[in-house]
Design an enzyme around this catalytic site. Structure first.
Site, short mmCIF file in Angstrom:
data_model
loop_
_atom_site.label_atom_id
_atom_site.label_comp_id
_atom_site.label_asym_id
_atom_site.label_seq_id
_atom_site.Cartn_x
_atom_site.Cartn_y
_atom_site.Cartn_z
N GLY A 10 48.89 41.15 64.13
CA GLY A 10 49.49 40.05 63.39
C GLY A 10 50.76 40.54 62.71
O GLY A 10 51.38 41.52 63.17
N ALA A 11 51.12 39.88 61.60
CA ALA A 11 52.37 40.22 60.92
C ALA A 11 52.35 41.66 60.38
O ALA A 11 53.25 42.45 60.65
CB ALA A 11 52.61 39.23 59.78
N GLY A 13 50.13 44.11 61.13
CA GLY A 13 49.88 45.04 62.24
C GLY A 13 51.16 45.32 63.04
O GLY A 13 51.45 46.46 63.38
N ASN A 96 43.54 41.76 52.77
CA ASN A 96 43.64 41.05 51.50
C ASN A 96 42.28 41.02 50.83
O ASN A 96 41.24 41.02 51.49
CB ASN A 96 44.07 39.60 51.76
CG ASN A 96 45.57 39.40 51.58
OD1 ASN A 96 46.27 40.25 51.01
ND2 ASN A 96 46.07 38.28 52.06
N ALA A 122 55.59 39.96 55.48
CA ALA A 122 55.88 39.87 56.92
C ALA A 122 55.34 38.55 57.46
O ALA A 122 54.31 38.05 56.98
CB ALA A 122 55.23 41.03 57.66
N LYS A 180 46.52 43.85 43.14
CA LYS A 180 46.82 42.97 44.29
C LYS A 180 45.83 41.81 44.35
O LYS A 180 46.21 40.67 44.66
CB LYS A 180 46.77 43.81 45.58
CG LYS A 180 47.01 43.04 46.87
CD LYS A 180 48.48 42.89 47.19
CE LYS A 180 48.82 41.84 48.25
NZ LYS A 180 48.29 42.06 49.56
N ASN A 184 46.67 37.79 44.40
CA ASN A 184 46.12 36.89 45.41
C ASN A 184 45.26 35.79 44.79
O ASN A 184 45.28 34.65 45.25
CB ASN A 184 45.31 37.66 46.46
CG ASN A 184 46.19 38.47 47.40
OD1 ASN A 184 45.90 39.60 47.72
ND2 ASN A 184 47.29 37.89 47.86
N ASN A 198 55.42 29.80 47.20
CA ASN A 198 55.03 30.63 46.06
C ASN A 198 55.90 30.36 44.82
O ASN A 198 55.41 30.35 43.69
CB ASN A 198 55.14 32.12 46.42
CG ASN A 198 54.16 32.52 47.50
OD1 ASN A 198 53.31 31.72 47.88
ND2 ASN A 198 54.27 33.73 48.01
N GLU A 262 40.50 33.32 53.27
CA GLU A 262 39.90 34.56 52.75
C GLU A 262 39.34 34.37 51.33
O GLU A 262 39.14 35.35 50.62
CB GLU A 262 40.95 35.68 52.75
CG GLU A 262 41.43 36.04 54.15
CD GLU A 262 42.52 37.10 54.14
OE1 GLU A 262 42.29 38.20 54.68
OE2 GLU A 262 43.61 36.83 53.62
O1 PAF Z 1 48.52 36.62 50.75
C1 PAF Z 1 49.73 36.48 50.54
O2 PAF Z 1 50.37 35.51 50.92
C2 PAF Z 1 50.49 37.60 49.83
O3 PAF Z 1 49.57 38.64 49.57
C3 PAF Z 1 51.24 37.20 48.55
C4 PAF Z 1 51.54 38.43 47.74
C5 PAF Z 1 50.44 36.22 47.70
C6 PAF Z 1 52.59 36.63 48.87
O4 PAF Z 1 52.58 35.46 49.60
#
Ligand code: PAF
Length: 299
Positions: A10-11, A13, A96, A122, A180, A184, A198, A262
């Protein structure tokens, strides 16, 4: 012998493969294919410009130093369960959320498991069975540490560090993973529920919700032995929303493409941790319920 095998074309990877492939032997693994195949990777890298190269896709893991797993958190078990994993291979889990390491530990010894937090942005531009085209949208960093909190990195980390700068070793990776996770927990469900980019979360109408979430998350993190200041969390979440203002989060993308999200490994992980400690966690509970309601409309 390969240096690295990557599960998850994916992005992330594709981005990792394109950077590692400059100096090392790399392949993708896909246990769903019967025969080895070939794939062209095209990446617009922010640090290395346009990269185009050919990569093998193998149905099982060859002898390699690193097996990097970067699929969706809920796909980890299915992605590795039929693979023949050598006890000498180091596993780097780069997904994630938190909690999917339990699925890896069913198949590998804990002293081979390393956890990573990635903040590179990405996006997949195009994906077919033979072409993967990726846009590197944000220059970030990679934090790595051992699942069992070993103090020093394994010797094989040097090859990853050389190809993927900046990559930092942490004797305790859980602080970085939690940071992180908080990002999320705030950005992903709110952008998915409001179907927005975002940057929209910087608007005044979201500030009370973000503050309450950060306060709740800092309390739950403490129960997990991780100290995170809630004011600092709030400013970090706002900073990420600002730096990725034009991006759609992965959860917004999952909901808009009617895919499973997720959420169980993001806010859901926090809710189950709170339950274990008999702690109140109403803001995260509400977000989990609302995202699951959206998923129910198409699952
Ligand atoms: O899951 C996501 O989209 C990314 O981890 C984040 C940091 C929220 C940016 O879009």
């Amino acid at each position: 012998m390969y240096h690295c095998a990557i599960i998850g074309a994916g992005a992330v990877g594709g981005l990792l493969a394109s950077h590692l492939g400059q100096q090392q032997t790399v392949c993708f693994i896909d246990s769903r294919i019967a025969q080895p195949a070939q794939c062209t990777i095209k990446v617009n890298s922010l640090s290395q410009g346009k990269i185009v190269f050919e990569l093998a896709i193998l149905p099982d893991v060859p002898r390699c130093q690193w097996l990097i797993i970067c699929v969706k958190a809920h796909q980890v078990d299915a992605a590795i369960q039929s693979l023949d994993l050598s006890p000498a291979t180091n596993i780097l889990l780069m997904v994630n959320g938190m909690g999917s390491h339990h699925q890896v530990l069913k198949h590998v010894d804990e002293h081979r498991l390393y956890l990573a937090s990635n903040t590179h942005g990405a996006l997949v531009n195009l994906k077919s069975s033979s072409v993967l085209s990726v846009e590197h949208t944000g220059l970030g960093k990679i934090d790595v540490g051992a699942f069992n909190k070993q103090q020093y990195p394994p010797a094989e980390l040097a090859s990853l560090q050389a190809s993927l700068p900046p990559l930092h070793w942490h004797p305790d990776i859980y602080q970085a993973l939690w940071l992180k996770l908080v990002i999320n927990c705030c950005i992903n469900p709110l952008t998915a529920l409001n179907n927005c980019k975002n940057g929209e979360l910087l608007q005044p109408n979201y500030q009370a919700k973000l503050k309450a979430l950060c306060q709740e998350l800092s309390q739950i993190a403490l129960l997990d032995g991780v100290v995170l200041n809630s004011a600092l969390l709030l400013s970090t979440v706002r900073e990420v929303a600002f730096n990725t203002a034009e991006n759609y989060s992965s959860m917004q993308q999952d909901i808009s493409h009617q895919r499973h999200t997720e959420i169980d490994y993001i806010n859901g992980y926090v809710v189950s941790l709170a339950k274990t400690h008999h702690a109140v966690c109403r803001h995260n509970v509400a977000l989990v319920q609302q995202i699951k309601l959206l998923e129910k409309q198409y699952e």
